[in-house]
Motif scaffolding. Structure first.
Motif, short mmCIF file in Angstrom:
data_model
loop_
_atom_site.label_atom_id
_atom_site.label_comp_id
_atom_site.label_asym_id
_atom_site.label_seq_id
_atom_site.Cartn_x
_atom_site.Cartn_y
_atom_site.Cartn_z
N GLY A 7 -12.12 12.85 6.79
CA GLY A 7 -11.23 13.91 7.22
C GLY A 7 -10.01 13.43 7.99
O GLY A 7 -9.42 14.18 8.75
N LEU A 8 -9.62 12.19 7.78
CA LEU A 8 -8.49 11.61 8.52
C LEU A 8 -7.24 11.43 7.65
O LEU A 8 -6.35 10.67 8.00
CB LEU A 8 -8.90 10.26 9.11
N GLN A 9 -7.17 12.14 6.55
CA GLN A 9 -6.10 11.93 5.58
C GLN A 9 -4.75 12.46 6.04
O GLN A 9 -3.72 12.03 5.52
CB GLN A 9 -6.47 12.61 4.25
N ASN A 10 -4.71 13.40 6.93
CA ASN A 10 -3.44 13.98 7.40
C ASN A 10 -2.54 14.40 6.25
O ASN A 10 -1.33 14.17 6.27
CB ASN A 10 -2.70 13.00 8.32
N GLY A 11 -3.13 15.00 5.24
CA GLY A 11 -2.38 15.50 4.09
C GLY A 11 -2.24 14.53 2.94
O GLY A 11 -1.83 14.93 1.85
N ILE A 12 -2.55 13.27 3.13
CA ILE A 12 -2.44 12.28 2.06
C ILE A 12 -3.50 12.58 0.99
O ILE A 12 -4.66 12.79 1.31
CB ILE A 12 -2.60 10.84 2.60
N THR A 13 -3.07 12.60 -0.26
CA THR A 13 -3.96 12.96 -1.36
C THR A 13 -4.28 11.81 -2.31
O THR A 13 -5.30 11.85 -3.00
CB THR A 13 -3.35 14.11 -2.19
N HIS A 14 -3.41 10.80 -2.37
CA HIS A 14 -3.57 9.70 -3.33
C HIS A 14 -3.15 8.39 -2.67
O HIS A 14 -2.22 8.37 -1.85
CB HIS A 14 -2.72 9.93 -4.57
N THR A 63 0.85 -1.19 0.00
CA THR A 63 0.00 0.00 0.00
C THR A 63 0.89 1.24 0.00
O THR A 63 1.78 1.36 0.84
CB THR A 63 -0.90 0.01 1.25
N VAL A 64 0.63 2.13 -0.95
CA VAL A 64 1.44 3.34 -1.09
C VAL A 64 0.52 4.56 -1.03
O VAL A 64 -0.45 4.64 -1.78
CB VAL A 64 2.21 3.35 -2.43
N LEU A 65 0.83 5.47 -0.11
CA LEU A 65 0.05 6.69 0.06
C LEU A 65 0.94 7.89 -0.22
O LEU A 65 2.06 7.96 0.28
CB LEU A 65 -0.49 6.77 1.49
N PHE A 66 0.44 8.82 -1.03
CA PHE A 66 1.20 10.01 -1.41
C PHE A 66 0.51 11.27 -0.90
O PHE A 66 -0.72 11.37 -0.94
CB PHE A 66 1.28 10.16 -2.93
N GLN A 67 1.31 12.22 -0.49
CA GLN A 67 0.85 13.59 -0.35
C GLN A 67 1.49 14.34 -1.50
O GLN A 67 2.72 14.53 -1.53
CB GLN A 67 1.28 14.21 0.98
N ILE A 68 0.66 14.73 -2.46
CA ILE A 68 1.16 15.47 -3.62
C ILE A 68 1.29 16.94 -3.22
O ILE A 68 0.44 17.48 -2.51
CB ILE A 68 0.19 15.31 -4.81
N GLY A 81 9.54 12.47 -8.15
CA GLY A 81 10.18 13.13 -7.02
C GLY A 81 9.77 14.57 -6.81
O GLY A 81 9.58 15.02 -5.68
N ALA A 82 9.62 15.33 -7.87
CA ALA A 82 9.27 16.75 -7.76
C ALA A 82 7.81 16.97 -7.38
O ALA A 82 7.45 18.07 -6.95
CB ALA A 82 9.58 17.47 -9.06
N LEU A 83 6.98 15.96 -7.52
CA LEU A 83 5.54 16.10 -7.23
C LEU A 83 5.17 15.75 -5.80
O LEU A 83 4.13 16.17 -5.31
CB LEU A 83 4.71 15.18 -8.15
N VAL A 84 6.00 14.95 -5.16
CA VAL A 84 5.60 14.32 -3.90
C VAL A 84 6.17 15.05 -2.69
O VAL A 84 7.37 15.30 -2.60
CB VAL A 84 6.06 12.84 -3.90
N GLU A 85 5.29 15.34 -1.76
CA GLU A 85 5.67 15.94 -0.49
C GLU A 85 6.02 14.86 0.54
O GLU A 85 6.98 14.98 1.29
CB GLU A 85 4.50 16.77 0.05
N LYS A 86 5.20 13.78 0.55
CA LYS A 86 5.37 12.71 1.55
C LYS A 86 4.88 11.40 0.94
O LYS A 86 3.93 11.37 0.17
CB LYS A 86 4.55 13.06 2.79
N VAL A 87 5.54 10.30 1.34
CA VAL A 87 5.14 8.95 0.94
C VAL A 87 5.05 8.09 2.19
O VAL A 87 5.93 8.14 3.04
CB VAL A 87 6.16 8.32 -0.04
N ILE A 88 3.99 7.30 2.26
CA ILE A 88 3.83 6.31 3.32
C ILE A 88 3.63 4.97 2.64
O ILE A 88 2.82 4.86 1.71
CB ILE A 88 2.63 6.63 4.23
N VAL A 89 4.35 3.95 3.09
CA VAL A 89 4.22 2.61 2.52
C VAL A 89 3.94 1.63 3.66
O VAL A 89 4.65 1.63 4.67
CB VAL A 89 5.49 2.17 1.76
N VAL A 90 2.91 0.82 3.47
CA VAL A 90 2.58 -0.26 4.43
C VAL A 90 2.35 -1.53 3.61
O VAL A 90 1.54 -1.52 2.68
CB VAL A 90 1.33 0.07 5.26
#
Length: 110
Positions: A57-64, A6-11, A94-103
């Motif tokens: 409303g629990l995304q904490n900045g995650i957009t995708h 599972t990959v979560l991005f904050q764009i 790389g230039a698009l992503v603010e944060k990545v979470i992987v589980v």
């Protein structure tokens, strides 16, 4: 035993919408462009994902978010550390992503 990746991005807020769409399309396209190193055939079982639309409303900045399923931990490990298509994709966003979470998880393994 299959592995779910599972990959979560904050764009970034100032990212161009066309660039974001191209990145999402590129992620989904990895299903066909990632080839097994010995069989030279696609090895990702499934990929799905897209832009967040949760009302909680629990995304904490995650957009995708994206979910990738592999047949084995070995396939996942190759994808993460070596696969040239995946490595090129990671570099391209790389230039698009603010944060990545992987589980990653295996069903039923708690």
């Amino acid at each position: 035993m299959s592995v779910t990746h599972t990959v979560l991005f904050q764009i970034k807020a100032d990212a161009d919408a066309d660039d974001v769409k191209a990145a999402c399309d590129g992620f989904i396209a990895l299903k066909d462009s990632c080839l097994h190193p010995t069989s030279n055939t696609p090895y990702i079982k499934t990929i799905k994902g897209g832009k967040d639309n949760s009302p909680e409303g629990l995304q904490n900045g995650i957009t995708h978010g994206f979910v990738v399923e592999f047949s084995s931990a070995e396939d996942r490990d190759y994808y993460v550390s070596t696969d040239p298509s995946h490595q090129a994709f990671v570099k391209s966003i790389g230039a698009l992503v603010e944060k990545v979470i992987v589980v990653d998880f295996v069903d039923g393994l708690y």
